[in-house]
Write a protein that holds these residues in place. Structure first.
Motif, PDB file in Angstrom:
ATOM      1  N   VAL B 146       0.854  -1.189   0.000  1.00 34.95           N
ATOM      2  CA  VAL B 146       0.000   0.000   0.000  1.00 34.95           C
ATOM      3  C   VAL B 146       0.888   1.235   0.000  1.00 34.95           C
ATOM      4  O   VAL B 146       1.826   1.327   0.806  1.00 34.95           O
ATOM      5  CB  VAL B 146      -0.933   0.004   1.235  1.00 34.95           C
ATOM      6  N   MET B 147       0.612   2.161  -0.891  1.00 39.86           N
ATOM      7  CA  MET B 147       1.443   3.367  -0.975  1.00 39.86           C
ATOM      8  C   MET B 147       1.268   4.230   0.265  1.00 39.86           C
ATOM      9  O   MET B 147       0.185   4.268   0.866  1.00 39.86           O
ATOM     10  CB  MET B 147       1.134   4.160  -2.253  1.00 39.86           C
ATOM     11  N   TRP B 148       2.344   4.928   0.648  1.00 33.90           N
ATOM     12  CA  TRP B 148       2.244   5.796   1.838  1.00 33.90           C
ATOM     13  C   TRP B 148       1.481   7.070   1.448  1.00 33.90           C
ATOM     14  O   TRP B 148       0.552   7.490   2.134  1.00 33.90           O
ATOM     15  CB  TRP B 148       3.640   6.131   2.367  1.00 33.90           C
ATOM     16  N   ALA B 149       1.876   7.679   0.315  1.00 34.29           N
ATOM     17  CA  ALA B 149       1.190   8.885  -0.146  1.00 34.29           C
ATOM     18  C   ALA B 149       0.917   8.744  -1.639  1.00 34.29           C
ATOM     19  O   ALA B 149       1.755   8.226  -2.376  1.00 34.29           O
ATOM     20  CB  ALA B 149       2.050  10.119   0.102  1.00 34.29           C
ATOM     21  N   ASN B 150      -0.250   9.207  -2.063  1.00 33.55           N
ATOM     22  CA  ASN B 150      -0.600   9.110  -3.481  1.00 33.55           C
ATOM     23  C   ASN B 150       0.124  10.174  -4.292  1.00 33.55           C
ATOM     24  O   ASN B 150       0.161  11.349  -3.914  1.00 33.55           O
ATOM     25  CB  ASN B 150      -2.122   9.240  -3.656  1.00 33.55           C
ATOM     26  N   ASN B 151       0.666   9.764  -5.443  1.00 27.45           N
ATOM     27  CA  ASN B 151       1.451  10.695  -6.252  1.00 27.45           C
ATOM     28  C   ASN B 151       0.593  11.784  -6.893  1.00 27.45           C
ATOM     29  O   ASN B 151       1.088  12.872  -7.169  1.00 27.45           O
ATOM     30  CB  ASN B 151       2.229   9.934  -7.322  1.00 27.45           C
ATOM     31  N   GLU B 152      -0.682  11.517  -7.154  1.00 25.14           N
ATOM     32  CA  GLU B 152      -1.503  12.513  -7.849  1.00 25.14           C
ATOM     33  C   GLU B 152      -2.178  13.487  -6.893  1.00 25.14           C
ATOM     34  O   GLU B 152      -2.243  14.684  -7.161  1.00 25.14           O
ATOM     35  CB  GLU B 152      -2.564  11.820  -8.707  1.00 25.14           C
ATOM     36  N   GLY B 154      -1.671  13.366  -3.294  1.00 26.27           N
ATOM     37  CA  GLY B 154      -0.940  13.546  -2.046  1.00 26.27           C
ATOM     38  C   GLY B 154      -1.617  12.891  -0.853  1.00 26.27           C
ATOM     39  O   GLY B 154      -1.098  12.924   0.264  1.00 26.27           O
ATOM     40  N   THR B 155      -2.785  12.283  -1.070  1.00 24.68           N
ATOM     41  CA  THR B 155      -3.525  11.650   0.025  1.00 24.68           C
ATOM     42  C   THR B 155      -2.667  10.610   0.742  1.00 24.68           C
ATOM     43  O   THR B 155      -2.020   9.783   0.111  1.00 24.68           O
ATOM     44  CB  THR B 155      -4.794  10.958  -0.530  1.00 24.68           C
ATOM     45  N   LEU B 156      -2.684  10.670   2.089  1.00 28.77           N
ATOM     46  CA  LEU B 156      -1.893   9.739   2.897  1.00 28.77           C
ATOM     47  C   LEU B 156      -2.747   8.541   3.303  1.00 28.77           C
ATOM     48  O   LEU B 156      -3.907   8.699   3.686  1.00 28.77           O
ATOM     49  CB  LEU B 156      -1.376  10.449   4.152  1.00 28.77           C
ATOM     50  N   ASP B 287      -8.049  13.606  -0.252  1.00 27.15           N
ATOM     51  CA  ASP B 287      -8.393  13.831   1.147  1.00 27.15           C
ATOM     52  C   ASP B 287      -7.630  15.073   1.609  1.00 27.15           C
ATOM     53  O   ASP B 287      -6.525  14.974   2.140  1.00 27.15           O
ATOM     54  CB  ASP B 287      -7.978  12.599   1.951  1.00 27.15           C
ATOM     55  N   VAL B 288      -8.241  16.261   1.410  1.00 24.86           N
ATOM     56  CA  VAL B 288      -7.478  17.506   1.562  1.00 24.86           C
ATOM     57  C   VAL B 288      -6.996  17.757   2.986  1.00 24.86           C
ATOM     58  O   VAL B 288      -6.028  18.481   3.197  1.00 24.86           O
ATOM     59  CB  VAL B 288      -8.278  18.731   1.053  1.00 24.86           C
ATOM     60  N   SER B 289      -7.637  17.142   3.978  1.00 23.83           N
ATOM     61  CA  SER B 289      -7.198  17.396   5.347  1.00 23.83           C
ATOM     62  C   SER B 289      -6.108  16.414   5.780  1.00 23.83           C
ATOM     63  O   SER B 289      -5.569  16.503   6.877  1.00 23.83           O
ATOM     64  CB  SER B 289      -8.388  17.302   6.301  1.00 23.83           C
ATOM     65  N   ASN B 290      -5.793  15.455   4.906  1.00 28.14           N
ATOM     66  CA  ASN B 290      -4.812  14.432   5.272  1.00 28.14           C
ATOM     67  C   ASN B 290      -3.975  14.093   4.044  1.00 28.14           C
ATOM     68  O   ASN B 290      -4.181  13.083   3.394  1.00 28.14           O
ATOM     69  CB  ASN B 290      -5.557  13.190   5.783  1.00 28.14           C
ATOM     70  N   ARG B 291      -3.049  15.010   3.719  1.00 28.46           N
ATOM     71  CA  ARG B 291      -2.259  14.790   2.510  1.00 28.46           C
ATOM     72  C   ARG B 291      -0.859  15.380   2.683  1.00 28.46           C
ATOM     73  O   ARG B 291      -0.575  16.066   3.656  1.00 28.46           O
ATOM     74  CB  ARG B 291      -2.957  15.408   1.289  1.00 28.46           C
TER      75      ARG B 291
END
Lengths: 306, 402
Positions: B146-152, B154-156, B287-291
């Protein structure tokens, strides 16, 4: 990623004839579901003369979609509807000094919008007759749907055959894995579960190159006079010329020496990396038509007279 | 006008201090670290230092847990294939629908080879459902990736929590942290993460260098065999200049960690709010509050991304798009589709990714440049009228799709 020609960039940065056209009496709305682009073409047609007096567009799409739309409106203004319908997608791409293979569908969308707008003016309903798939061969811009259709229609089994029929895979060869996947998929469908396999058909392998002819499936041998024979050879060449001309190439008969038929490939065909496959295709037709084993060779192979 | 680079999730500029650190390893320190003579041993010492710099950045317990590879993709492939080879009795991989192609393409191929792949879905903000995840953990699962942060966007993702859940069932856990390393603090020794991939060029080190973190004790099978380098876990002569550079970059990333999460974040928020305040029918995705602190992905409805990028490029602004037309394929971004973003918005997504080099003046210039470009393209759009979008765009403009 890809380079747009100066003309594409120019038409994108300064699009001609964009925005709604109040007096439009022919409107075509088309889209490409694959890439999500969509285009509305609006024509103002003179009912007396059927001349397109004005053409506007609105496009939701990338740089080349906007440039193709802009080019199309410039190309068809002042033409009659029948003249305009002769504009092919290749013409649109040529007008823009070419499009990257990934972007050729933008010109197809322009061509379809034109057909749809003309049909709308004439009170007809236009329906699209082709489906577009994921791009497989980037060298020749051949998509998955096209390859699958040809594989099914011609009962193809190998990558070489696919290259021979569609050109796909004839360039850098990077897409061979993708072509093999399509072949495997069609093969699996052919022998569906519970189905009786169709009787095995002996497939004639397509000749790979002009220098390697294969045994023909000879038709009833009829002895032809030299004149009849050359006429038949000319007929075969005539039948393939439209196909080559579509790709901006051509072929011409130079000399017949016994079993050797020397031809000259012209235009885009000369020096094309598909030359061997093209000659192989012509040779196959010759063999079938003449009912004898012949070799079709480029004129450069012709022995020089002492 | 100076160009503005806001595409740091694609790649980053190498820090001048990092370039300086690596240059001697092309010339005076050119030796092979495997050699016994002085030329080699100097290089060997430098590699050891770099390994420790990476250990510190990741919060790893031992420096031998750092394996240098050629890139993030190699680290990803090594991790997943190792887990399957080392545990032949397990045939299942769990991952997510929004992973990088380095994971997804590999998993598609594994499926063709007969393995079972479960891809966790995301909601419209790009978040995972941990109940769905828990229900899939069983003794046939070889690895969770599972990725830590999304590249597009930034969602964590909550990888630390997910690693705990996997460990409780005796399942290996890998995370593709290519976007996260150097941007958010990490302490792997406190976590149950078994493997982690990172890529140098995302954190101001050169291209062509990556790391696979491998927890001590985690069963492992190498991808490349043929030499004793990296303790036999990754054969091939070490890329010494790049390894030294990555070590330096790791040290600098740790130094700037505070700046990244305060100043860079502030500039990112200013940029996003500045654009959204002026452009209607646009919204931030994910997820703008968690990125990640540096990433903003904005969907501009009724316009197409490549067209936006071309116009931005013309005024010297570089960023990227989730549009189909920029991906080389015909499909819009799989991340946007997974979140259920409609086609007319997914095609107009633009990713702005900042770095510690981004300045306030640059952000102000971008805030000024974007709104007229969107307005210009909307004028061309069949979904748009002078007053705004068509009242019922899907019906008012319904093209015949081919």
């Amino acid at each position: 990623m890809w380079e747009y020609s100066d003309k594409v960039r120019e038409h994108f940065f300064n699009p001609r004839n964009s925005g709604p056209l109040e007096e439009a009496n022919g409107i075509g709305d088309v889209g490409s579901i694959q890439c999500g682009d969509a285009l509305r073409l609006m024509l103002k047609v003179n009912p007396e003369t059927e001349v397109i007096e004005d053409a506007h567009f609105q496009t939701f799409g990338c740089g080349s979609a906007i440039a193709s739309s802009s080019a199309l409106t410039e190309m068809i203004k002042g033409k009659t509807l029948d003249e305009a319908l002769k504009v092919s997608n290749q013409d649109i791409a040529d007008f823009l000094d070419g499009l990257p293979p990934e972007k050729m569908h933008c010109s197809v969308m322009g061509r379809e919008a034109l057909q749809a707008a003309v049909a709308n003016y004439r009170g007809e309903v236009w329906s699209d007759d082709h489906e577009e798939g994921a791009l497989i061969c980037k060298c020749f811009a051949i998509d998955a749907v096209m390859i699958e259709d040809v594989v099914k229609a011609n009962n193809l089994h190998t990558v070489e055959e696919v290259t021979f029929y569609t050109k796909a895979g004839g360039g850098c060869a990077a897409c061979h894995e993708g072509i093999e996947e399509i072949l495997a998929k069609v093969k699996a469908e052919r022998a569906g579960p519970g189905e009786v396999s169709p009787p095995l058909v002996q497939i004639e392998p397509a000749p790979k190159a002009a220098a390697a002819p294969v045994a023909p499936a000879p038709t009833a041998p009829i002895k032809l006079t030299s004149v009849q024979r050359i006429k038949k050879i000319e007929e075969v060449l005539e039948s393939v010329r439209p196909m080559l001309q579509r790709d901006h190439g051509d072929v011409e008969l130079v000399e017949v020496q016994g079993k050797h038929i020397y031809v000259s490939l012209k235009g885009a065909c000369s020096g094309c990396m598909m030359e061997a496959a093209t000659l192989g295709g012509i040779q196959q037709k010759m063999i079938e038509t003449l009912g004898e084993l012949v070799q079709v060779l480029p004129v450069s192979y012709m022995p020089t007279e002492a | 006008m100076e160009p503005i680079y806001l595409d740091n999730n694609a790649t980053t500029r190498v820090d001048p201090a990092t370039v300086e650190a690596m240059l001697p390893f092309f010339t005076e320190h050119f030796g092979n670290p495997s050699s016994i003579h002085a030329f080699g041993s100097q290089v060997g010492k430098a590699l050891k230092q770099a390994r420790q710099q990476l250990q510190t950045l990741l919060g790893a317990e031992h420096d031998s847990e750092i394996i240098f590879t050629s890139c993030g993709t190699e680290s990803d492939s090594t991790a997943i294939l190792s887990a399957l080879k080392a545990q032949p009795e397990r045939n299942t991989v769990i991952t997510t629908v929004v992973e990088h192609p380095a994971i997804l393409t590999l998993c598609d191929w594994l499926e063709k080879e007969g393995y079972i792949v479960h891809k966790l879905k995301v909601d419209k903000k790009g978040r995972l459902d941990l109940d769905e995840y828990k229900a899939l953990l069983n003794d046939r699962v070889a690895i969770v990736s599972v990725m830590w942060a999304n590249n597009e966007t930034g969602t964590l993702f909550p990888v630390e929590e997910m690693a705990e859940l996997a460990a409780a069932k005796g399942i290996m856990f890998h995370t593709d942290a290519v976007q996260a390393v150097g941007k958010i603090p990490m302490n792997l020794k406190q976590s149950k993460i078994d493997m982690l991939s990172l890529s140098g060029h995302k954190l101001h080190a050169p291209k062509g260098i990556g790391v696979l973190y491998l927890r001590r004790g985690c069963r492992f099978r190498p991808l490349l065999r043929g030499g004793h380098q990296e303790r036999g876990r990754r054969a091939g002569t070490e890329n010494a200049p790049a390894i030294v550079a990555l070590g330096k970059a790791a040290e600098l990333a740790l130094e700037h960690m505070g700046h990244e999460n305060t100043e860079v974040k502030r500039l990112r928020d200013k940029l996003e709010q500045g654009i959204l305040a002026q452009v209607t029918h646009a919204f931030a995705t994910g997820d703008v509050s968690n990125r990640l602190p540096n990433t903003s992905n904005i969907a501009f409805e009724y316009v197409e991304g490549e067209a936006i990028l071309l116009l931005l490029n013309k005024v010297g602004i570089a960023c990227s798009s989730g549009s189909a037309c920029t991906s080389g394929s015909l499909e819009p971004s799989h991340v946007m589709r997974a979140m259920g973003i409609p086609y007319t918005a997914a095609h107009g997504t633009i990713r702005f990714s900042l770095s510690r080099y981004t300045t306030e003046a640059e952000v102000d210039r971008v805030i000024e440049a974007v709104p007229p470009i969107i307005a210009q393209l909307r004028k061309l759009s069949p979904y748009w009228t002078e007053k705004g979008p068509l009242t019922n765009p899907e019906q008012a403009f319904a093209p015949a799709y081919a």
